[in-house]
Design a protein around this motif. Structure first.
Motif, PDB file in Angstrom:
ATOM      1  N   LEU A 173      36.878  36.024  48.243  1.00 19.36           N
ATOM      2  CA  LEU A 173      38.150  35.575  47.680  1.00 19.36           C
ATOM      3  C   LEU A 173      38.457  36.192  46.316  1.00 19.36           C
ATOM      4  CD1 LEU A 173      38.283  31.766  48.610  1.00 19.36           C
ATOM      5  CD2 LEU A 173      38.869  33.798  49.972  1.00 19.36           C
ATOM      6  N   LEU A 174      37.478  36.796  45.669  1.00 15.95           N
ATOM      7  CA  LEU A 174      37.696  37.379  44.344  1.00 15.95           C
ATOM      8  C   LEU A 174      36.873  38.647  44.211  1.00 15.95           C
ATOM      9  CD1 LEU A 174      37.898  35.601  40.924  1.00 15.95           C
ATOM     10  CD2 LEU A 174      36.238  37.454  41.228  1.00 15.95           C
ATOM     11  N   ASP A 175      37.521  39.727  43.786  1.00 10.02           N
ATOM     12  CA  ASP A 175      36.839  40.994  43.532  1.00 10.02           C
ATOM     13  C   ASP A 175      37.585  41.695  42.401  1.00 10.02           C
ATOM     14  OD1 ASP A 175      35.425  43.362  43.540  1.00 10.02           O
ATOM     15  OD2 ASP A 175      35.471  43.600  45.707  1.00 10.02           O
ATOM     16  N   LEU A 176      36.980  41.699  41.208  1.00 10.59           N
ATOM     17  CA  LEU A 176      37.661  42.178  40.016  1.00 10.59           C
ATOM     18  C   LEU A 176      36.774  43.118  39.213  1.00 10.59           C
ATOM     19  CD1 LEU A 176      39.097  38.745  38.771  1.00 10.59           C
ATOM     20  CD2 LEU A 176      40.368  40.527  39.979  1.00 10.59           C
ATOM     21  N   MET A 177      37.420  44.060  38.539  1.00 13.49           N
ATOM     22  CA  MET A 177      36.773  44.907  37.549  1.00 13.49           C
ATOM     23  C   MET A 177      37.231  44.465  36.164  1.00 13.49           C
ATOM     24  SD  MET A 177      34.738  46.965  39.113  1.00 13.49           S
ATOM     25  CE  MET A 177      34.327  48.002  37.699  1.00 13.49           C
TER      26      MET A 177
END
Length: 346
Positions: free
Chosen positions: A286-290
């Motif tokens: 549900l969340l994948d961030l740099m």
């Protein structure tokens, strides 16, 4: 394709302990008081153990396009400490970085009320910090109103803001076990509207277009505790992630005011190069961030009874989040927040 239903969290219970045991879980809403006095059986400890291991803190992060401010008041049971910093985003410079230690009860303290009725305070040489529920009246006493007032007076910086709670999205309450301790509970907010100002180095920053987040934590923790943490918020999207001593219990996403629990968090970064990019993601997809750091508050302290190895970069998150596995991915761009790598002996 049928869209997955949004996961729902149960409402916050009236008490944190039932039948002598902590009410482990994640809940939506505010709790009036975090009180461990009713613990019994395997969860009970001696008065001395509880006094030495009971940790409480209030942290407020405030940010806009120009500046990010972080303030914390921490009660360790046998000592208290406070810090406040201001990072000028336009100049890429930490323009204030203040900290003091003191004696609990004499120079500082944190109440068991995390939000409603909250009071955290610190008094030291040339320093006065106060976080309390309700704005101050003309005599400096707390007045009615669903706001949190934060006041910071130090030689390095001055802050005076109100954080509005009236229309806040549901708070997260997380309660869980901790290895080497008993239990921990934390209240996390989404984006809170701000009114007020920051004075630092002869400059005045208007914070009325900023948003704030609140971290109110209270637990019976182990002597050695470590974690990785990430937090960022806007009116539309925000999140809180932790990997370490507290498991998944405070992992959550806010989308358009809806509170959504997240799975286990993973932090991919180089501890020796914290200003390099970080990747944060959850195992539920549900969340994948740099994360791209702009600056950082960092501290390495090792005194007789305690140590703290700490870095909190300030920067922006880019990537995707989604409300459920079957939902369309939501793009996140330039979301202001922080990450943290922290190891404590306390």
């Amino acid at each position: 394709m049928k869209r997955d239903a949004l996961p729902m969290l149960p409402p916050t219970p009236p008490e944190i302990v039932s039948d002598g045991a902590p009410l482990f879980g994640r809940y939506a809403g505010r709790i009036d008081r975090i009180d461990w006095q009713a613990l019994e059986g395997p969860h009970a400890r001696s008065w001395l153990w509880r006094h030495l291991h009971h940790k409480r803190w209030q942290y407020v992060g405030i940010g806009n396009e120009e500046v990010f401010v972080g303030v914390a008041i921490v009660d360790l049971g046998w000592m208290c400490t406070a810090f406040a910093y201001a990072f000028d985003r336009m100049r890429g410079e930490m323009v204030a970085n203040w900290r003091q230690d003191g004696l609990p009860g004499w120079q500082g303290g944190v109440s068991d009320e995390p939000v409603q009725g909250a009071r955290a305070w610190f008094k030291g040489p040339f320093a006065r910090l106060l976080l309390q529920h309700g704005a101050s009246d003309e005599d400096g006493e707390a007045a009615d109103g669903d706001v949190l007032e934060l006041s910071v007076r130090t030689r390095a910086m001055k802050v005076q803001v109100d954080l509005s709670l009236a229309e806040a999205a549901p708070f997260l309450l997380g309660v869980g076990p901790v290895t080497g301790g008993v239990a921990h509970a934390t209240q996390k907010s989404s984006a809170l509207p701000v009114t007020g100002w920051l004075n630092v180095r002869g400059r005045r920053f208007d914070l009325s277009n900023a948003v704030a987040c609140l971290d109110s934590s209270n637990g019976l923790l182990a002597r050695n505790t470590d974690w990785r943490w990430a937090c960022a918020h806007s009116a539309e999207v925000g999140f809180n992630l932790q990997q370490g001593y507290f498991g998944v219990n405070e992992n959550a996403l806010w989308l358009d005011g809806q509170l959504i629990p997240l799975g286990a968090a993973h932090f991919e970064f180089n501890p020796k190069r914290p200003m390099a990019p970080w990747r944060v993601h959850t195992d539920d997809g549900l969340l994948d961030l740099m994360f791209t750091p702009e600056g950082a508050r960092q501290e390495d302290r090792d005194v007789w009874l305690a140590s703290s190895h700490y870095v909190q970069p300030v920067g922006t998150f880019n990537g995707t989040v989604r409300a459920s596995r079957g939902a369309v991915a939501r793009q996140v761009s330039g979301l202001l927040g922080v990450t943290e790598d922290h190891r404590s002996r306390w």
